[in-house]
Enzyme design. Structure first.
Site, mmCIF file in Angstrom:
data_model
loop_
_atom_site.group_PDB
_atom_site.id
_atom_site.type_symbol
_atom_site.label_atom_id
_atom_site.label_comp_id
_atom_site.label_asym_id
_atom_site.label_seq_id
_atom_site.Cartn_x
_atom_site.Cartn_y
_atom_site.Cartn_z
ATOM 1 N N LYS A 1 91.061 49.548 13.202
ATOM 2 C CA LYS A 1 91.319 48.329 13.986
ATOM 3 C C LYS A 1 90.307 48.195 15.121
ATOM 4 O O LYS A 1 89.773 47.117 15.366
ATOM 5 C CB LYS A 1 92.696 48.436 14.657
ATOM 6 C CG LYS A 1 93.820 47.813 13.943
ATOM 7 C CD LYS A 1 95.002 47.790 14.918
ATOM 8 C CE LYS A 1 96.298 47.596 14.192
ATOM 9 N NZ LYS A 1 97.438 47.557 15.091
ATOM 10 N N SER B 1 94.848 50.287 21.226
ATOM 11 C CA SER B 1 95.072 50.913 19.916
ATOM 12 C C SER B 1 94.345 52.246 19.855
ATOM 13 O O SER B 1 93.344 52.447 20.552
ATOM 14 C CB SER B 1 94.536 49.995 18.808
ATOM 15 O OG SER B 1 94.787 50.561 17.546
ATOM 16 N N ASP C 1 99.192 43.538 16.550
ATOM 17 C CA ASP C 1 100.182 44.121 15.651
ATOM 18 C C ASP C 1 100.010 43.436 14.310
ATOM 19 O O ASP C 1 99.901 42.202 14.248
ATOM 20 C CB ASP C 1 101.610 43.953 16.171
ATOM 21 C CG ASP C 1 102.534 44.937 15.458
ATOM 22 O OD1 ASP C 1 102.376 46.153 15.668
ATOM 23 O OD2 ASP C 1 103.398 44.503 14.677
ATOM 24 N N SER C 2 99.924 44.220 13.270
ATOM 25 C CA SER C 2 99.566 43.644 11.981
ATOM 26 C C SER C 2 100.260 44.390 10.857
ATOM 27 O O SER C 2 100.814 45.462 11.077
ATOM 28 C CB SER C 2 98.049 43.698 11.808
ATOM 29 O OG SER C 2 97.546 44.956 12.219
ATOM 30 N N ARG D 1 92.982 39.482 11.023
ATOM 31 C CA ARG D 1 92.591 39.870 12.399
ATOM 32 C C ARG D 1 91.530 38.906 12.933
ATOM 33 O O ARG D 1 91.590 38.473 14.079
ATOM 34 C CB ARG D 1 92.071 41.310 12.367
ATOM 35 C CG ARG D 1 91.811 41.931 13.729
ATOM 36 C CD ARG D 1 91.743 43.457 13.650
ATOM 37 N NE ARG D 1 93.029 43.994 13.281
ATOM 38 C CZ ARG D 1 93.333 44.446 12.053
ATOM 39 N NH1 ARG D 1 92.427 44.463 11.098
ATOM 40 N NH2 ARG D 1 94.533 44.883 11.773
ATOM 41 N N LYS E 1 84.859 40.842 5.369
ATOM 42 C CA LYS E 1 86.244 40.994 5.853
ATOM 43 C C LYS E 1 86.382 40.353 7.237
ATOM 44 O O LYS E 1 87.361 39.667 7.516
ATOM 45 C CB LYS E 1 86.644 42.477 5.891
ATOM 46 C CG LYS E 1 88.089 42.648 6.348
ATOM 47 C CD LYS E 1 88.596 44.071 6.424
ATOM 48 C CE LYS E 1 90.025 44.064 6.972
ATOM 49 N NZ LYS E 1 90.533 45.378 7.366
ATOM 50 N N GLY F 1 93.589 51.618 6.111
ATOM 51 C CA GLY F 1 94.947 51.216 5.740
ATOM 52 C C GLY F 1 95.049 50.768 4.286
ATOM 53 O O GLY F 1 94.620 51.458 3.359
HETATM 54 P P1 IMP Z 1 100.421 48.527 13.693
HETATM 55 O O1 IMP Z 1 99.835 47.172 13.940
HETATM 56 O O2 IMP Z 1 99.858 49.577 14.583
HETATM 57 O O3 IMP Z 1 101.914 48.513 13.613
HETATM 58 O O4 IMP Z 1 99.906 49.016 12.261
HETATM 59 C C1 IMP Z 1 99.653 48.124 11.263
HETATM 60 C C2 IMP Z 1 99.478 48.834 9.924
HETATM 61 O O5 IMP Z 1 99.274 47.798 8.966
HETATM 62 C C3 IMP Z 1 98.218 49.712 9.877
HETATM 63 O O6 IMP Z 1 98.470 51.056 10.122
HETATM 64 C C4 IMP Z 1 97.762 49.502 8.440
HETATM 65 O O7 IMP Z 1 98.459 50.390 7.598
HETATM 66 C C5 IMP Z 1 98.208 48.094 8.132
HETATM 67 N N1 IMP Z 1 97.107 47.143 8.394
HETATM 68 C C6 IMP Z 1 97.001 46.241 9.402
HETATM 69 N N2 IMP Z 1 95.835 45.578 9.339
HETATM 70 C C7 IMP Z 1 95.195 46.081 8.271
HETATM 71 C C8 IMP Z 1 93.923 45.804 7.708
HETATM 72 O O8 IMP Z 1 93.122 44.977 8.183
HETATM 73 N N3 IMP Z 1 93.616 46.514 6.617
HETATM 74 C C9 IMP Z 1 94.451 47.425 6.050
HETATM 75 N N4 IMP Z 1 95.624 47.750 6.550
HETATM 76 C C10 IMP Z 1 96.001 47.072 7.671
#
Ligand code: IMP
Length: 207
Positions: free
Chosen positions: A16, A11, A73-74, A186, A180, A158
Site C-alpha cells: 500500500k 500504514s 482502508d481497502s 486506490r 494498476k 495481497g
Molecule cells: P486493510 O485496509 O489494512 O484492512 O487491509 C486491506 C487488505 O485488503 C490487504 O491486506 C489486502 O489483503 C487487501 N487489499 C487491499 N488493497 C489491495 C490491492 O490493491 N491489492 C491486493 N490486495 C489488496
C-alpha cells in the site's frame, strides 16, 4: 517544490505504501509512514465499512502524531460470497496469516465456479485527518473485475495475483504497476484526496 508540511501515511503495509507514495508524488508535502513511529497505539479496525475504518485510523494516528494523516482502508468484495471478505480482507484466513494463505482460501471457496460467476471488486476509502485528528476529507474508489482460476504474476501485493480487472486478461499481479496505478480502487479514491490536498498545500502540478 515540496513544502515542510508533513503528511503521515498511516500504514505498515509496504505494498500500500509503495502505491500511495507514487500516487502522491506531485503533492507538495514531506511524506512519512508509520514505520517511522514504532511506539504508537495500534488502531483496532472495528468499523463496519471501509470509510469508517479509514476514518478511525486517520483520526487516531493524526491525534497521536500531530501530523496531517492519510489512512486507506481497502478490501475485496466477491459477488458469489455476498461481498466477503470485504472489510475483513486482511484477516480472511485468520490474524497474521500470509497473502498466499488468503488467496488460496479464496480460490478454494470459488473452486466450482466458472469465470462468469467469479465477479469481484476492490474497494478503497481514503480518509484525511488534520493535525488535531479531525477528518477533513473522505473519498472512495472501486475497481471492478473477477477472480482468476489460479494465482498468476509476482507483482503487487495481497490479492493482486488472483484479481483480473475489467477490460484486461492479466491479473494485477501480472500488470505493470503503472497500469494498476491508473485503474485501481486506490488510484480512484486517491484522485479525490489529491485534488483536496493540492488546494490545501498549494501544489499546482496536475498528473
Ligand atoms: P486493510 O485496509 O489494512 O484492512 O487491509 C486491506 C487488505 O485488503 C490487504 O491486506 C489486502 O489483503 C487487501 N487489499 C487491499 N488493497 C489491495 C490491492 O490493491 N491489492 C491486493 N490486495 C489488496
Amino acid at each position: 517544490m515540496r513544502t515542510d508540511r508533513r503528511l503521515l501515511l498511516a500504514s505498515h503495509n509496504q505494498g500500500k505504501l509503495r502505491e500511495l507514495r507514487e500516487l502522491l508524488r506531485d503533492i507538495s508535502v514531506m511524506i512519512t509512514s508509520l514505520d517511522g513511529f514504532p511506539h504508537l497505539h495500534a488502531v483496532e479496525e472495528t468499523g463496519r465499512t471501509f470509510a469508517e475504518n479509514a476514518s478511525l485510523k486517520a483520526g487516531s494516528y493524526a491525534k497521536q502524531t500531530h501530523l496531517l494523516t492519510i489512512a486507506d482502508d481497502s478490501g475485496l468484495e466477491v459477488k458469489a460470497l455476498e461481498g466477503r471478505p470485504g472489510v475483513f480482507s486482511a484477516r480472511y484466513a485468520g490474524p497474521g496469516s500470509s497473502d498466499e494463505l488468503r488467496t488460496q482460501k479464496l480460490l478454494s471457496e470459488l473452486a466450482s465456479l466458472s469465470p462468469e460467476l467469479r465477479s469481484a471488486r476492490f474497494c478503497c476509502s481514503v480518509a484525511l485527518a488534520d493535525e488535531e485528528g479531525k477528518i477533513i476529507h473522505i473519498s472512495n474508489g472501486i475497481c471492478e473485475g473477477r477472480i482468476a482460476i489460479a494465482a498468476r504474476g509476482l507483482g503487487g501485493f495481497g490479492y493482486d495475483p488472483i484479481f483480473i480487472p475489467e477490460g484486461f486478461q492479466q491479473t494485477f499481479g501480472e500488470l505493470k504497476p503503472e497500469i494498476k496505478n491508473q485503474i485501481s480502487h486506490r488510484a480512484r479514491a486517491l484522485a479525490g484526496t489529491r485534488a483536496f490536498l493540492r488546494s490545501l498545500t498549494g501544489s499546482s502540478k496536475a498528473r
